[in-house]
Design a protein around this motif. Structure first.
Motif, PDB file in Angstrom:
ATOM      1  N   ILE A 160      46.550  29.951  42.503  1.00 11.19           N
ATOM      2  CA  ILE A 160      45.263  30.622  42.342  1.00 11.19           C
ATOM      3  C   ILE A 160      44.513  30.527  43.666  1.00 11.19           C
ATOM      4  CG2 ILE A 160      43.041  30.607  41.148  1.00 11.19           C
ATOM      5  CD1 ILE A 160      44.478  29.498  38.694  1.00 11.19           C
ATOM      6  N   VAL A 161      44.134  31.670  44.207  1.00 12.45           N
ATOM      7  CA  VAL A 161      43.474  31.697  45.515  1.00 12.45           C
ATOM      8  C   VAL A 161      42.275  32.642  45.453  1.00 12.45           C
ATOM      9  CG1 VAL A 161      45.601  31.170  46.774  1.00 12.45           C
ATOM     10  CG2 VAL A 161      44.967  33.559  46.364  1.00 12.45           C
ATOM     11  N   ASP A 162      41.392  32.475  46.422  1.00 14.83           N
ATOM     12  CA  ASP A 162      40.226  33.335  46.569  1.00 14.83           C
ATOM     13  C   ASP A 162      40.468  34.236  47.778  1.00 14.83           C
ATOM     14  OD1 ASP A 162      37.736  34.508  46.914  1.00 14.83           O
ATOM     15  OD2 ASP A 162      36.628  32.663  46.479  1.00 14.83           O
ATOM     16  N   ALA A 163      40.474  35.540  47.555  1.00 12.26           N
ATOM     17  CA  ALA A 163      40.733  36.483  48.643  1.00 12.26           C
ATOM     18  C   ALA A 163      39.708  36.346  49.761  1.00 12.26           C
ATOM     19  CB  ALA A 163      40.746  37.912  48.103  1.00 12.26           C
ATOM     20  N   ARG A 164      38.510  35.870  49.450  1.00 11.93           N
ATOM     21  CA  ARG A 164      37.505  35.675  50.496  1.00 11.93           C
ATOM     22  C   ARG A 164      37.913  34.568  51.464  1.00 11.93           C
ATOM     23  NH1 ARG A 164      32.518  34.760  46.459  1.00 11.93           N
ATOM     24  NH2 ARG A 164      34.124  33.339  45.688  1.00 11.93           N
ATOM     25  N   THR A 165      38.778  33.660  50.980  1.00 10.47           N
ATOM     26  CA  THR A 165      39.237  32.545  51.819  1.00 10.47           C
ATOM     27  C   THR A 165      40.565  32.861  52.501  1.00 10.47           C
ATOM     28  OG1 THR A 165      38.157  30.962  50.338  1.00 10.47           O
ATOM     29  CG2 THR A 165      39.861  30.104  51.796  1.00 10.47           C
ATOM     30  N   VAL A 166      41.519  33.403  51.749  1.00  9.97           N
ATOM     31  CA  VAL A 166      42.862  33.620  52.308  1.00  9.97           C
ATOM     32  C   VAL A 166      43.021  34.986  52.942  1.00  9.97           C
ATOM     33  CG1 VAL A 166      43.874  32.012  50.653  1.00  9.97           C
ATOM     34  CG2 VAL A 166      43.823  34.463  50.115  1.00  9.97           C
ATOM     35  N   GLY A 167      42.103  35.914  52.671  1.00  9.27           N
ATOM     36  CA  GLY A 167      42.172  37.254  53.230  1.00  9.27           C
ATOM     37  C   GLY A 167      42.832  38.235  52.280  1.00  9.27           C
ATOM     38  N   ALA A 168      42.442  39.495  52.396  1.00  8.90           N
ATOM     39  CA  ALA A 168      42.950  40.527  51.491  1.00  8.90           C
ATOM     40  C   ALA A 168      44.453  40.718  51.632  1.00  8.90           C
ATOM     41  CB  ALA A 168      42.215  41.847  51.755  1.00  8.90           C
ATOM     42  N   ASP A 169      44.974  40.606  52.855  1.00 11.92           N
ATOM     43  CA  ASP A 169      46.413  40.806  53.061  1.00 11.92           C
ATOM     44  C   ASP A 169      47.237  39.760  52.314  1.00 11.92           C
ATOM     45  OD1 ASP A 169      45.872  42.962  54.655  1.00 11.92           O
ATOM     46  OD2 ASP A 169      46.165  41.901  56.555  1.00 11.92           O
ATOM     47  N   ALA A 170      46.697  38.547  52.168  1.00 18.66           N
ATOM     48  CA  ALA A 170      47.444  37.462  51.528  1.00 18.66           C
ATOM     49  C   ALA A 170      47.624  37.692  50.036  1.00 18.66           C
ATOM     50  CB  ALA A 170      46.746  36.128  51.769  1.00 18.66           C
ATOM     51  N   VAL A 171      46.768  38.522  49.431  1.00 19.40           N
ATOM     52  CA  VAL A 171      46.882  38.782  47.993  1.00 19.40           C
ATOM     53  C   VAL A 171      47.354  40.209  47.728  1.00 19.40           C
ATOM     54  CG1 VAL A 171      45.167  37.041  47.382  1.00 19.40           C
ATOM     55  CG2 VAL A 171      44.442  39.400  47.787  1.00 19.40           C
ATOM     56  N   ALA A 172      47.812  40.890  48.759  1.00 23.88           N
ATOM     57  CA  ALA A 172      48.283  42.262  48.582  1.00 23.88           C
ATOM     58  C   ALA A 172      49.436  42.299  47.575  1.00 23.88           C
ATOM     59  CB  ALA A 172      48.742  42.838  49.917  1.00 23.88           C
ATOM     60  N   GLY A 173      49.320  43.162  46.601  1.00 24.33           N
ATOM     61  CA  GLY A 173      50.345  43.285  45.570  1.00 24.33           C
ATOM     62  C   GLY A 173      50.155  42.388  44.374  1.00 24.33           C
ATOM     63  N   ALA A 174      49.287  41.395  44.464  1.00 25.97           N
ATOM     64  CA  ALA A 174      49.043  40.493  43.332  1.00 25.97           C
ATOM     65  C   ALA A 174      48.305  41.256  42.227  1.00 25.97           C
ATOM     66  CB  ALA A 174      48.235  39.290  43.773  1.00 25.97           C
ATOM     67  N   SER A 175      48.742  41.072  40.998  1.00 25.92           N
ATOM     68  CA  SER A 175      48.152  41.804  39.880  1.00 25.92           C
ATOM     69  C   SER A 175      47.407  40.908  38.899  1.00 25.92           C
ATOM     70  CB  SER A 175      49.255  42.565  39.122  1.00 25.92           C
ATOM     71  OG  SER A 175      50.212  41.668  38.577  1.00 25.92           O
ATOM     72  N   GLU A 176      47.457  39.593  39.141  1.00 27.76           N
ATOM     73  CA  GLU A 176      46.876  38.651  38.183  1.00 27.76           C
ATOM     74  C   GLU A 176      45.441  38.319  38.579  1.00 27.76           C
ATOM     75  OE1 GLU A 176      47.244  37.015  34.590  1.00 27.76           O
ATOM     76  OE2 GLU A 176      49.006  37.804  35.610  1.00 27.76           O
ATOM     77  N   HIS A 177      44.508  39.172  38.149  1.00 31.63           N
ATOM     78  CA  HIS A 177      43.094  38.924  38.402  1.00 31.63           C
ATOM     79  C   HIS A 177      42.605  37.789  37.505  1.00 31.63           C
ATOM     80  CE1 HIS A 177      42.815  42.649  40.689  1.00 31.63           C
ATOM     81  NE2 HIS A 177      43.398  43.283  39.692  1.00 31.63           N
ATOM     82  N   MET A 178      41.867  36.849  38.067  1.00 29.37           N
ATOM     83  CA  MET A 178      41.364  35.719  37.288  1.00 29.37           C
ATOM     84  C   MET A 178      40.024  36.008  36.616  1.00 29.37           C
ATOM     85  SD  MET A 178      43.846  33.669  37.399  1.00 29.37           S
ATOM     86  CE  MET A 178      43.087  32.357  36.473  1.00 29.37           C
ATOM     87  N   ARG A 179      39.346  37.079  37.032  1.00 30.10           N
ATOM     88  CA  ARG A 179      38.163  37.554  36.300  1.00 30.10           C
ATOM     89  C   ARG A 179      38.543  38.855  35.610  1.00 30.10           C
ATOM     90  NH1 ARG A 179      32.863  35.545  36.758  1.00 30.10           N
ATOM     91  NH2 ARG A 179      32.500  37.136  35.171  1.00 30.10           N
ATOM     92  N   LEU A 180      39.305  38.711  34.536  1.00 29.18           N
ATOM     93  CA  LEU A 180      39.758  39.886  33.811  1.00 29.18           C
ATOM     94  C   LEU A 180      38.597  40.709  33.276  1.00 29.18           C
ATOM     95  CD1 LEU A 180      42.800  38.479  31.773  1.00 29.18           C
ATOM     96  CD2 LEU A 180      42.866  40.028  33.729  1.00 29.18           C
ATOM     97  N   ASP A 181      37.492  40.052  32.974  1.00 34.16           N
ATOM     98  CA  ASP A 181      36.344  40.788  32.446  1.00 34.16           C
ATOM     99  C   ASP A 181      35.818  41.799  33.445  1.00 34.16           C
ATOM    100  OD1 ASP A 181      35.542  38.606  34.057  1.00 34.16           O
ATOM    101  OD2 ASP A 181      33.568  38.536  33.125  1.00 34.16           O
ATOM    102  N   LEU A 182      35.923  41.503  34.736  1.00 35.34           N
ATOM    103  CA  LEU A 182      35.409  42.398  35.775  1.00 35.34           C
ATOM    104  C   LEU A 182      36.435  43.443  36.202  1.00 35.34           C
ATOM    105  CD1 LEU A 182      33.590  39.743  38.011  1.00 35.34           C
ATOM    106  CD2 LEU A 182      32.650  41.122  36.142  1.00 35.34           C
ATOM    107  N   HIS A 183      37.691  43.191  35.901  1.00 34.45           N
ATOM    108  CA  HIS A 183      38.752  44.107  36.322  1.00 34.45           C
ATOM    109  C   HIS A 183      39.372  44.866  35.154  1.00 34.45           C
ATOM    110  CE1 HIS A 183      39.092  42.816  40.561  1.00 34.45           C
ATOM    111  NE2 HIS A 183      38.768  41.619  40.107  1.00 34.45           N
ATOM    112  N   ASN A 184      39.064  44.475  33.927  1.00 30.78           N
ATOM    113  CA  ASN A 184      39.743  45.069  32.773  1.00 30.78           C
ATOM    114  C   ASN A 184      38.780  45.248  31.601  1.00 30.78           C
ATOM    115  OD1 ASN A 184      41.999  46.064  31.349  1.00 30.78           O
ATOM    116  ND2 ASN A 184      42.441  44.061  30.472  1.00 30.78           N
TER     117      ASN A 184
END
Length: 260
Positions: free
Chosen positions: A150-174
């Motif tokens: 589990i990572v925060d894109a603000r910390t690791v960068g958008a490229d590091a989570v490219a392709g990841a589909s498992e959003h941890m705030r499902l309420d905001l994404h689904n």
């Protein structure tokens, strides 16, 4: 007379050796159990490998004493395809299905319990808690160095989570999805071996008959009771097994009497 004394001495030595071996064997069995040192146990049992429905029972013990049930068993839902051997604290099991990324099976075996997570700023209970934001992902991209984390894109960068589909705030994404409003990590594949499965959680159900992609899901009341009960100081463990495997491994792994 000397021969009698010598035979008696040899007999005594043999008996002592047998007793020592027996004691050593008992000690080794305890140390080798994947439940060694555990004081709390979350046990999930299903009818067979392909069953998506299961039941969850809590147990606790003091020291090496007997396991005692806590509360009533509750229904839970597993992966849409049932379960398969995962990578945890138990020895490898060559017989039976093996967990793979995207197979829709919940990992079976014995696992450590990781951090709690959720939508609220603070969690309930004693497990370490991380509040999720819209930028949090669990990386389910098998080739990524962040796989199964589990990572925060603000910390690791958008490229590091490219392709990841498992959003941890499902309420905001689904569209208000509540499943990750409360939950905790089941430490399957903690070292992140590629293609062996990722992002395995205990989380909430949206409806009683909804299967998961490989997690264990339960209603709000069951999750709240579980989170308030779990204590990291008591080395809690999570066990998931089909009934036949539970019966086969009960004595070896020092599991409680099989839940019904």
């Amino acid at each position: 007379m000397l021969r009698l004394h010598r035979n008696a001495a040899l007999l005594a030595l043999s008996l002592a050796s047998l007793l020592l071996a027996a004691c050593s064997s008992t000690s080794t069995a305890t140390a080798d159990s994947p439940l060694a040192g555990a004081g709390q146990l979350v046990v999930v049992t299903a009818m067979d490998w392909d069953a998506p429905q299961a039941r969850l029972q809590r147990f606790e013990r003091e020291g090496d004493g007997d396991w005692r049930p806590v509360g009533d068993a509750v229904p839970v839902m597993l992966g849409r395809s049932g379960s398969a051997w995962g990578l945890g604290l138990h020895p490898a099991q060559p017989s039976g299905p093996q967990k793979r990324e995207g197979d829709g099976r919940a990992p079976a075996g014995v696992f450590a319990i990781g951090q709690a997570f959720g939508y609220a700023p603070e969690g309930v209970g004693a497990l370490p808690y991380s509040a999720m934001a819209a930028s949090h992902y669990c990386v389910d991209v098998s080739g990524s160095p962040l796989y199964n984390r589990i990572v925060d894109a603000r910390t690791v960068g958008a490229d590091a989570v490219a392709g990841a589909s498992e959003h941890m705030r499902l309420d905001l994404h689904n569209d208000g999805d509540t499943r990750y409003r409360q939950g905790f990590v089941i430490e399957h594949n903690a070292s992140g071996i590629p293609d062996h499965g990722s992002c395995i959680f205990a989380h909430l159900l949206r409806r009683p008959d909804e299967t998961t992609a490989g997690c264990t899901a339960m209603d709000d009341a069951a999750m709240d009771a579980l989170l308030r009960w779990l204590d990291p100081a008591r080395t809690p463990r999570f066990v998931l097994l089909p009934d036949a495997e539970y019966a086969r491994l009960q004595a070896t792994w020092q599991l409680p009497t099989q839940p019904r």
